[in-house]
Design a protein around this motif. Structure first.
Motif, PDB file in Angstrom:
ATOM      1  N   SER A 311      22.124  -4.886 -30.941  1.00 26.35           N
ATOM      2  CA  SER A 311      22.240  -6.201 -32.137  1.00 26.35           C
ATOM      3  C   SER A 311      24.387  -6.384 -31.454  1.00 26.35           C
ATOM      4  O   SER A 311      24.399  -7.357 -31.383  1.00 26.35           O
ATOM      5  CB  SER A 311      22.602  -6.631 -33.635  1.00 26.35           C
ATOM      6  N   LEU A 312      25.030  -4.733 -31.756  1.00 29.13           N
ATOM      7  CA  LEU A 312      26.518  -5.187 -31.442  1.00 29.13           C
ATOM      8  C   LEU A 312      26.620  -5.597 -30.260  1.00 29.13           C
ATOM      9  O   LEU A 312      27.353  -6.215 -29.818  1.00 29.13           O
ATOM     10  CB  LEU A 312      27.409  -4.176 -31.843  1.00 29.13           C
ATOM     11  N   SER A 313      25.673  -5.154 -29.292  1.00 29.32           N
ATOM     12  CA  SER A 313      25.761  -5.855 -27.970  1.00 29.32           C
ATOM     13  C   SER A 313      25.303  -6.660 -27.463  1.00 29.32           C
ATOM     14  O   SER A 313      25.988  -7.524 -27.011  1.00 29.32           O
ATOM     15  CB  SER A 313      24.833  -4.369 -27.019  1.00 29.32           C
ATOM     16  N   GLN A 314      24.642  -7.642 -27.797  1.00 31.13           N
ATOM     17  CA  GLN A 314      24.589  -8.530 -27.918  1.00 31.13           C
ATOM     18  C   GLN A 314      25.005  -9.553 -28.102  1.00 31.13           C
ATOM     19  O   GLN A 314      26.023 -10.394 -27.660  1.00 31.13           O
ATOM     20  CB  GLN A 314      23.085  -8.579 -28.863  1.00 31.13           C
ATOM     21  N   ALA A 315      25.954  -9.273 -29.842  1.00 34.05           N
ATOM     22  CA  ALA A 315      26.863 -10.382 -29.729  1.00 34.05           C
ATOM     23  C   ALA A 315      28.276  -9.915 -28.758  1.00 34.05           C
ATOM     24  O   ALA A 315      29.297 -11.063 -28.107  1.00 34.05           O
ATOM     25  CB  ALA A 315      27.253  -9.570 -30.623  1.00 34.05           C
ATOM     26  N   CYS A 316      28.429  -8.536 -28.091  1.00 28.42           N
ATOM     27  CA  CYS A 316      29.691  -8.285 -27.296  1.00 28.42           C
ATOM     28  C   CYS A 316      28.950  -9.403 -25.862  1.00 28.42           C
ATOM     29  O   CYS A 316      29.866 -10.187 -24.930  1.00 28.42           O
ATOM     30  CB  CYS A 316      29.610  -7.499 -26.766  1.00 28.42           C
ATOM     31  N   ASP A 317      27.994  -9.304 -25.407  1.00 35.49           N
ATOM     32  CA  ASP A 317      27.631 -10.539 -24.410  1.00 35.49           C
ATOM     33  C   ASP A 317      28.106 -11.855 -24.328  1.00 35.49           C
ATOM     34  O   ASP A 317      28.270 -12.488 -23.574  1.00 35.49           O
ATOM     35  CB  ASP A 317      26.059 -10.172 -24.525  1.00 35.49           C
ATOM     36  N   GLU A 318      27.697 -12.452 -25.649  1.00 31.62           N
ATOM     37  CA  GLU A 318      28.231 -13.789 -26.319  1.00 31.62           C
ATOM     38  C   GLU A 318      29.497 -13.806 -26.223  1.00 31.62           C
ATOM     39  O   GLU A 318      29.690 -15.612 -26.483  1.00 31.62           O
ATOM     40  CB  GLU A 318      27.298 -14.011 -27.015  1.00 31.62           C
ATOM     41  N   LEU A 319      30.499 -12.944 -26.780  1.00 33.36           N
ATOM     42  CA  LEU A 319      31.570 -13.019 -26.968  1.00 33.36           C
ATOM     43  C   LEU A 319      32.667 -12.979 -25.882  1.00 33.36           C
ATOM     44  O   LEU A 319      32.078 -12.423 -25.225  1.00 33.36           O
ATOM     45  CB  LEU A 319      31.733 -12.733 -28.389  1.00 33.36           C
ATOM     46  N   ASN A 320      34.013 -13.561 -25.815  1.00 36.05           N
ATOM     47  CA  ASN A 320      35.147 -13.155 -24.624  1.00 36.05           C
ATOM     48  C   ASN A 320      35.230 -11.021 -25.528  1.00 36.05           C
ATOM     49  O   ASN A 320      35.126 -11.533 -26.841  1.00 36.05           O
ATOM     50  CB  ASN A 320      36.195 -13.940 -25.167  1.00 36.05           C
ATOM     51  N   PRO A 321      35.947 -10.758 -24.471  1.00 35.92           N
ATOM     52  CA  PRO A 321      36.227  -9.541 -24.823  1.00 35.92           C
ATOM     53  C   PRO A 321      37.568  -9.379 -25.892  1.00 35.92           C
ATOM     54  O   PRO A 321      37.594  -8.593 -26.829  1.00 35.92           O
ATOM     55  CB  PRO A 321      37.192  -8.541 -23.926  1.00 35.92           C
ATOM     56  N   SER A 322      38.217 -10.247 -26.137  1.00 32.23           N
ATOM     57  CA  SER A 322      39.466 -10.398 -27.157  1.00 32.23           C
ATOM     58  C   SER A 322      38.775 -10.556 -28.476  1.00 32.23           C
ATOM     59  O   SER A 322      39.336  -9.818 -29.498  1.00 32.23           O
ATOM     60  CB  SER A 322      40.568 -11.227 -26.946  1.00 32.23           C
ATOM     61  N   GLN A 323      37.527 -10.856 -28.679  1.00 31.58           N
ATOM     62  CA  GLN A 323      37.251 -11.257 -29.744  1.00 31.58           C
ATOM     63  C   GLN A 323      35.095  -9.706 -30.205  1.00 31.58           C
ATOM     64  O   GLN A 323      35.546 -10.275 -31.381  1.00 31.58           O
ATOM     65  CB  GLN A 323      35.644 -12.335 -29.748  1.00 31.58           C
TER      66      GLN A 323
END
Length: 426
Positions: A311-323
């Motif tokens: 689930s964290l990885s899914q979030a990282c796919d959809e967000l900017n690295p700074s977030q």
């Protein structure tokens, strides 16, 4: 990994290993002791909720204590509290009072883990963050398994197992107090309000929440289930070890699989597997076949422990690295709310269905998440595979662990803190 890095990490990782052995032992011991004392599942669930509430509070607010007195002193204080609480659990066997003790224990555990994880962050070169995170996880899970094995040799109706847990807390101080390090603090990252996080990546938010609902019950009430179906203490310890072993062994392979496919599809697979394993427990009643029970428990651990990091990885796919760091911390909060709620909901299923109600609960929570995930796949296109960031294993322990996430674009800059350096030299 450079030898200098391993040397710098040796103290906090060794402290983590020693402490987690006692933590794993105590977590299962408390549930088994309450079951032996014929405590209701509802009260057992409330005590588990108290722990996760304390853990969340300790994880998010104890950094102020650490900044005030320094890492080493803070760790010694938290370990001393946990040592005392472990003994009090054994001296005052009154589940009603255990609510307060477990709340305090969760708070101190959150602070203790913040100390260890912040120390690891300071000692971690950016290039090796992924490997350091993996090493942290392996040691944590391995120590939890060792705690289950230690429980097999102890009488849960005596004071001795509580003493062993207390000893682990006390001895875990030694690696840190005998080391010397210049401790620093981290710069703040970009903030991401929870509502914005829910808008940007609703799949990750809801999946982390359901993960908390399920995983907290697995930790807190599975020993109750195994005791109620007639397993002996040694067999229950083995089952909990299989659960944790499954999580340790399958998290990374399942995560790498999610790099190759739409992660939401992998989450659908995971929740479908939880649903099916839950139904299999209900239909097959594997208490008569220990090998079957072990395999099913191993499978259950493998899938439920993988939900949070994917689930964290899914979030990282959809967000900017700074977030990424702020998102990790927000998702941990969602997980924590679920972890506090699960032990209160699951006893309702147990009350109406019996011990196997815990697996009906797992199946129902998974079914709810499946409906949501399928709907999200219909209304939003998947993130293109070429835009996937590489999977990174993770534990829902403290918000500081997000600083180790190798998916962040740039590492947080370290700044010397004279107060910390002064206190840690003393």
């Amino acid at each position: 990994m450079p030898r200098a890095t391993l040397t710098a990490l040796a103290s906090p990782l060794l402290s983590l290993l020693v402490y987690s052995v006692g933590h794993g032992l105590l977590t299962t011991l408390l549930t088994l002791r309450m079951t032996a004392e014929d405590v209701s599942p509802t009260l057992i669930g409330m005590i588990s909720t108290a722990y996760f509430a304390g853990l969340m509070l300790g994880s998010f607010i104890n950094s102020k204590v650490i900044l005030r007195v320094g890492h080493i002193r803070a760790y010694a204080a938290y370990a001393s509290i946990l040592c005392s609480l472990a003994l009090l659990f054994g001296i005052f066997v009154a589940p009603e009072s255990w609510l307060l003790l477990r709340l305090l224990g969760g708070f101190a555990t959150g602070g203790l883990l913040v100390v260890i994880e912040s120390w690891i962050i300071v000692s971690s070169p950016v290039a090796h963050r992924g490997r350091i995170m993996a090493l942290y996880m392996v040691l944590f899970y391995a120590a939890m398994i060792l705690g289950q094995m230690a429980l097999k040799q102890l009488d849960i109706m005596a004071l001795l197992p509580f003493v062993v847990a207390a000893l682990a807390c006390s001895l875990s101080v030694l690696p840190l107090v005998l080391s010397k390090v210049n401790v620093q603090h981290l710069e703040r990252h970009e903030k991401l309000p929870l509502w914005s996080l829910m808008t940007l990546t609703p799949t990750a938010v809801f999946s982390c929440f359901i993960s908390g609902l399920i995983l907290s019950v697995a930790y807190g009430l599975l020993p109750f289930f195994y005791a109620r179906i007639g397993l002996q203490i040694a067999d229950i310890a083995d089952m909990m070890a299989y659960l944790i072993l499954g999580g340790m062994c399958l998290q990374y392979p399942l995560g790498r699989l999610s790099d190759r496919f739409d992660r939401r599809l992998v989450l659908v697979f995971l929740f479908s597997a939880i649903l099916l394993v839950g139904l299999a427990f209900v239909l097959l009643h594997p208490n008569a076949n220990s090998a079957q029970a072990a395999i099913m428990t191993l499978m259950l651990g493998g899938v439920i422990f993988a939900v949070y990091p994917i689930s964290l990885s899914q979030a990282c796919d959809e967000l900017n690295p700074s977030q990424v760091v702020a998102a990790n911390q927000g998702l941990l909060l969602c997980y924590s709310v679920g972890a506090m709620s699960g032990p209160l909901l699951a006893p309702l299923f147990i009350h109406h269905i019996g011990p196997y109600g815990i697996f009906v609960y797992f199946s129902c929570m998974s079914a709810v998440c499946l409906v949501f995930l399928i709907w999200r796949r219909l209304v939003r296109a998947p993130v293109p595979l070429q835009e996937h960031v590489a999977f990174s294993a993770s534990l829902p322990n403290t918000p500081l662990l997000a600083e180790l996430d190798p998916r962040a674009d740039t590492p947080p800059q370290m700044e010397d803190d004279p107060a910390l350096d002064y206190y840690d030299r003393r």
